[in-house]
Design a protein around this motif. Structure first.
Motif, PDB file in Angstrom:
ATOM      1  N   GLU A  53       0.833  -1.082   0.068  1.00  0.00           N
ATOM      2  CA  GLU A  53       0.011  -0.060  -0.057  1.00  0.00           C
ATOM      3  C   GLU A  53       0.756   1.238   0.036  1.00  0.00           C
ATOM      4  O   GLU A  53       1.437   1.685  -1.269  1.00  0.00           O
ATOM      5  N   ILE A  54       1.155   1.880   1.306  1.00  0.00           N
ATOM      6  CA  ILE A  54       2.005   2.992   1.281  1.00  0.00           C
ATOM      7  C   ILE A  54       3.100   2.956   1.877  1.00  0.00           C
ATOM      8  O   ILE A  54       3.670   3.890   2.912  1.00  0.00           O
ATOM      9  N   GLY A  55       3.495   1.602   2.191  1.00  0.00           N
ATOM     10  CA  GLY A  55       4.669   1.534   3.335  1.00  0.00           C
ATOM     11  C   GLY A  55       5.893   1.062   2.614  1.00  0.00           C
ATOM     12  O   GLY A  55       6.770   0.450   3.410  1.00  0.00           O
ATOM     13  N   ASN A  56       5.962   1.123   1.581  1.00  0.00           N
ATOM     14  CA  ASN A  56       7.381   0.799   0.874  1.00  0.00           C
ATOM     15  C   ASN A  56       8.000   1.961   0.637  1.00  0.00           C
ATOM     16  O   ASN A  56       7.887   3.097  -0.145  1.00  0.00           O
ATOM     17  N   LEU A  57       9.336   2.164   1.365  1.00  0.00           N
ATOM     18  CA  LEU A  57      10.090   3.302   1.341  1.00  0.00           C
ATOM     19  C   LEU A  57      11.315   3.024   0.770  1.00  0.00           C
ATOM     20  O   LEU A  57      11.860   1.731   0.366  1.00  0.00           O
ATOM     21  N   ASP A  58      12.223   3.978   0.358  1.00  0.00           N
ATOM     22  CA  ASP A  58      13.594   4.032  -0.491  1.00  0.00           C
ATOM     23  C   ASP A  58      14.152   3.083   0.531  1.00  0.00           C
ATOM     24  O   ASP A  58      15.270   2.263  -0.067  1.00  0.00           O
ATOM     25  N   ILE A  59      14.181   3.367   1.770  1.00  0.00           N
ATOM     26  CA  ILE A  59      15.019   2.472   2.614  1.00  0.00           C
ATOM     27  C   ILE A  59      15.049   1.082   2.743  1.00  0.00           C
ATOM     28  O   ILE A  59      16.080   0.529   2.946  1.00  0.00           O
ATOM     29  N   HIS A  60      13.950   0.592   2.594  1.00  0.00           N
ATOM     30  CA  HIS A  60      13.361  -0.734   2.454  1.00  0.00           C
ATOM     31  C   HIS A  60      14.196  -1.317   1.008  1.00  0.00           C
ATOM     32  O   HIS A  60      14.724  -2.268   0.956  1.00  0.00           O
ATOM     33  N   GLU A  61      13.814  -0.590   0.019  1.00  0.00           N
ATOM     34  CA  GLU A  61      14.689  -0.991  -1.120  1.00  0.00           C
ATOM     35  C   GLU A  61      15.945  -1.128  -1.213  1.00  0.00           C
ATOM     36  O   GLU A  61      16.930  -2.063  -1.707  1.00  0.00           O
ATOM     37  N   GLU A  62      16.728  -0.235  -0.513  1.00  0.00           N
ATOM     38  CA  GLU A  62      18.133  -0.261  -0.502  1.00  0.00           C
ATOM     39  C   GLU A  62      18.543  -1.318   0.344  1.00  0.00           C
ATOM     40  O   GLU A  62      19.654  -1.986   0.222  1.00  0.00           O
ATOM     41  N   MET A  63      17.966  -1.606   1.452  1.00  0.00           N
ATOM     42  CA  MET A  63      18.120  -2.973   2.344  1.00  0.00           C
ATOM     43  C   MET A  63      18.175  -4.110   1.698  1.00  0.00           C
ATOM     44  O   MET A  63      19.110  -4.923   1.851  1.00  0.00           O
ATOM     45  N   GLU A  64      17.148  -4.263   0.964  1.00  0.00           N
ATOM     46  CA  GLU A  64      17.193  -5.768   0.230  1.00  0.00           C
ATOM     47  C   GLU A  64      18.203  -5.707  -0.785  1.00  0.00           C
ATOM     48  O   GLU A  64      18.474  -6.755  -0.986  1.00  0.00           O
ATOM     49  N   GLN A  65      18.416  -4.650  -1.613  1.00  0.00           N
ATOM     50  CA  GLN A  65      19.434  -4.846  -2.593  1.00  0.00           C
ATOM     51  C   GLN A  65      20.927  -5.099  -1.939  1.00  0.00           C
ATOM     52  O   GLN A  65      21.598  -5.848  -2.300  1.00  0.00           O
TER      53      GLN A  65
ATOM     54  N   SER B 260      18.321 -11.869  -5.470  1.00  0.00           N
ATOM     55  CA  SER B 260      17.397 -10.867  -4.899  1.00  0.00           C
ATOM     56  C   SER B 260      17.268 -11.291  -3.887  1.00  0.00           C
ATOM     57  O   SER B 260      17.270 -12.617  -3.205  1.00  0.00           O
ATOM     58  N   SER B 261      16.535 -10.653  -2.975  1.00  0.00           N
ATOM     59  CA  SER B 261      16.260 -10.689  -1.585  1.00  0.00           C
ATOM     60  C   SER B 261      14.751  -9.873  -1.231  1.00  0.00           C
ATOM     61  O   SER B 261      14.633  -8.887  -1.981  1.00  0.00           O
ATOM     62  N   MET B 262      14.287 -10.455  -0.110  1.00  0.00           N
ATOM     63  CA  MET B 262      13.248  -9.598   0.584  1.00  0.00           C
ATOM     64  C   MET B 262      13.193  -9.755   2.016  1.00  0.00           C
ATOM     65  O   MET B 262      13.497 -10.682   2.260  1.00  0.00           O
ATOM     66  N   ALA B 263      12.516  -8.755   2.705  1.00  0.00           N
ATOM     67  CA  ALA B 263      12.701  -8.534   3.974  1.00  0.00           C
ATOM     68  C   ALA B 263      11.175  -8.501   4.706  1.00  0.00           C
ATOM     69  O   ALA B 263      10.531  -8.161   3.940  1.00  0.00           O
ATOM     70  N   PHE B 264      11.250  -9.326   5.919  1.00  0.00           N
ATOM     71  CA  PHE B 264      10.026  -9.174   6.913  1.00  0.00           C
ATOM     72  C   PHE B 264      10.374  -8.788   7.889  1.00  0.00           C
ATOM     73  O   PHE B 264      11.360  -8.687   8.541  1.00  0.00           O
ATOM     74  N   GLY B 265       9.348  -8.134   8.499  1.00  0.00           N
ATOM     75  CA  GLY B 265       9.187  -7.664   9.933  1.00  0.00           C
ATOM     76  C   GLY B 265       9.328  -8.367  11.098  1.00  0.00           C
ATOM     77  O   GLY B 265       9.882  -7.798  12.413  1.00  0.00           O
ATOM     78  N   MET B 266       9.265  -9.774  10.811  1.00  0.00           N
ATOM     79  CA  MET B 266       9.318 -10.609  11.996  1.00  0.00           C
ATOM     80  C   MET B 266      10.238 -11.936  11.678  1.00  0.00           C
ATOM     81  O   MET B 266       9.889 -12.474  10.594  1.00  0.00           O
ATOM     82  N   GLY B 267      11.272 -12.407  12.441  1.00  0.00           N
ATOM     83  CA  GLY B 267      11.752 -13.379  11.978  1.00  0.00           C
ATOM     84  C   GLY B 267      11.138 -14.738  11.930  1.00  0.00           C
ATOM     85  O   GLY B 267      11.285 -15.631  11.265  1.00  0.00           O
ATOM     86  N   PHE B 268      10.192 -14.937  12.870  1.00  0.00           N
ATOM     87  CA  PHE B 268       9.602 -16.154  13.010  1.00  0.00           C
ATOM     88  C   PHE B 268       8.210 -16.193  11.811  1.00  0.00           C
ATOM     89  O   PHE B 268       8.306 -17.376  11.277  1.00  0.00           O
ATOM     90  N   ALA B 269       7.884 -14.895  11.686  1.00  0.00           N
ATOM     91  CA  ALA B 269       6.730 -15.060  10.383  1.00  0.00           C
ATOM     92  C   ALA B 269       7.700 -15.339   9.285  1.00  0.00           C
ATOM     93  O   ALA B 269       7.232 -15.889   8.104  1.00  0.00           O
TER      94      ALA B 269
END
Length: 530
Positions: free
Chosen positions: A211-223, A233-242
């Motif tokens: 929605e509106i929660g994708n920030l440039d800092i998230h893109e930088e972190m995944e790269q 490629s990679s993607m990040a999640f807010g919780m390790g267990f999940a």
């Protein structure tokens, strides 16, 4: 010692005790059965040698798992048996004083309701866990670094409730946090960068990535994570267990087979169960057991129909958090290639803590990251942050972005947390222009080797690989769990003690987590206690 005796002690006796605890008609029968078992085992002891040597092997690294001595196992069962017997006696006496006992009064008030909890779970909590509950959930009021401050608390009702005294226990040596590289700190470049990110983005996003929660800092972190891992490629999640529990169901389903190590983390177990796939468990780090399951899966196929499995997924961890062992990854990859299976590698405890470049168990063995299909890890340990990641081929990550519940429905990672990850990861990679990352990796390796050697020299039985910063020290008996934790705190040392059901009933332990932030003097203080 004869292997049949070990199997009998470790598996058959708990089974018998569990059966009789469930169906017993009275305390007298429990006493009779319990003491019959103890007498039998002590008779059996007369013809057995209880001295054992550590089973060390070098394929291709040293790992130690000393079997529980039979005498210790018997005494441990006796300890749990005595606690169980007195627990039933306490419950019996509670019914004679309903007005003063809140547990019995609660039962009386809810006698017409269906039980919300299983009866034995209630029994275990009341009569075993409550006795040593003060060893857990201790409030910390400082940064969980090499040393920390604890809020002092007391209990006047045998650990049912706690009250804070207003005092603080200062400078407790922290041997329990997963702060392997010492990045969980409130000073330095990571903290400064996180503060700047807070001023720029705020502390929360309040929306999902879609929605509106994708920030440039998230893109930088995944790269950056993809570059650090050496994957596309990679993607990040807010919780390790999940990251585990929500992504495994997105990758496998009905008609698929998951081969899981018997000591895998609860998040992996939950994810496998939620997927609806068929699950088969192989012995811990045992390649013969894994290969047998792979062969059977190829030969026999699915149950009843015998059709080929849609896919076979092998699930392992880099470092096992309760055992301190490192996965035999080269052999797992060889089997995975031979039988055309997929490999899911959980590097929660190994990423940042293993390998010459801190890139986990793949780096530790000098393997190609492309040989691992799904590379999972968390930011909660070596990076001093929160959340998790999955790395792999671009097609895999694009698929997960559209099918993972954790990606579609969870709130985005907090910006200061993302910045903490970026800064700490760049430090490990040496992209900050300093040698701080390399220095901490070397210090962690030296501290791990030194601390493990000191414990062995003192005669303790410790589990795991020589290079693992997770150091389980065996306690075995239930009385030692609480006694060890309390005694260490008296000496200003904070430890994690673990017992049943988190470990097998005869393998209670204290788990130390070594950090690069620990000094040699701190490790000497811990290991020189008498």
């Amino acid at each position: 010692m004869h292997w049949g005796c070990v199997c009998f002690t470790n598996k058959f006796i708990p089974f018998l005790m569990g059966i009789f605890l469930i169906i017993h008609p009275g305390v007298l029968n429990v006493l009779i059965v319990y003491f019959t078992i103890v007498v039998f085992l002590f008779g059996f002891l007369q013809n057995q040698n209880v001295t054992r040597n550590s089973s060390l092997y070098k394929k291709p690294f040293l790992e130690s798992f000393e079997e529980t001595p039979l005498l210790v196992a018997v005494l441990t069962y006796m300890g749990y048996g005595i606690l169980t017997i007195f627990g039933y006696l306490r419950d019996f006496l509670r019914h004679w004083n309903i007005e003063k006992c809140h547990v019995a009064r609660e039962r009386e008030e809810q006698k017409d309701f269906v039980p919300l909890y299983q009866d034995f779970e209630n029994f275990y909590t009341r009569n075993l866990y409550m006795r040593i509950r003060d060893n857990w959930n201790r409030p910390i009021c400082s940064v969980p670094g090499a040393k920390m401050d604890l809020v002092e608390r007391v209990s006047h009702d045998y650990n049912w409730t706690f009250q804070h005294t207003g005092k603080v226990v200062k400078d407790v040596i922290n041997m329990g946090s997963y702060n392997y590289l010492g990045f969980a700190e409130n000073t330095g470049t990571c903290a400064d960068a996180a503060v700047e990110a807070t001023h720029k983005y705020g502390v929360g996003v309040g929306s999902t990535r879609y929605e509106i929660g994708n920030l440039d800092i998230h893109e930088e972190m995944e790269q950056l994570v993809a570059r650090f891992l050496g994957v596309e490629s990679s993607m990040a999640f807010g919780m390790g267990f999940a990251t585990n529990s929500m992504n495994i169901p997105a990758l496998t389903g009905k008609g698929c087979l998951i081969l899981s190590d018997e000591l895998n983390h609860a998040s992996l177990v939950l994810g496998a169960r939620l997927s609806g796939s068929t699950i088969r468990v192989f012995k811990h780090n045992n390649m013969q057991s894994l290969e047998k399951l792979l062969r059977d899966a190829i030969v026999h196929g699915q149950p009843r129909t015998h059709r080929p499995w849609k896919k076979i997924l092998i699930v392992v961890e880099g470092i096992y958090s309760m055992e301190g062992s490192i996965v035999r990854l080269p052999e797992v990859i060889a089997l995975k290639k031979r039988y055309k299976a997929y490999l899911y590698l959980d590097e929660a405890h190994s990423i940042g803590a293993l390998g010459p470049n801190g890139r986990g168990v793949v780096d530790y063995f000098g393997l190609d990251p492309k040989d691992v299909d799904i590379m999972m890890g968390t930011f909660t340990k070596s990076f001093g942050a929160a959340g998790g990641y999955i790395g792999g081929k671009r097609e895999l990550i694009d698929y997960l972005r559209n099918h993972s519940h954790s990606a579609l429905y969870a709130t985005s990672m907090s910006p200061p947390v993302a910045q903490q990850i970026i800064t700490s990861m760049k430090t490990i990679m040496g992209e900050d222009g300093t040698t701080l990352g390399a220095d901490r990796l070397r210090q962690l390796s030296e501290n791990t080797t030194y601390f493990r050697r000191k414990l062995r020299d003192m005669g303790f039985i410790i589990y795991g690989n020589d290079d693992s910063p997770v150091v389980p020290m065996m306690l075995y008996m239930p009385a030692k769990i609480g006694a060890f934790g309390r005694e260490m705190l008296k000496r200003n040392i904070g430890t994690v003690v673990v017992g049943f059901p988190a470990t097998p009933i005869i393998e209670s332990r204290a788990r130390f987590c070594v950090s690069a932030a620990h000094t040699r003097e701190m490790l000497d203080t811990v290991s020189h206690l008498k």
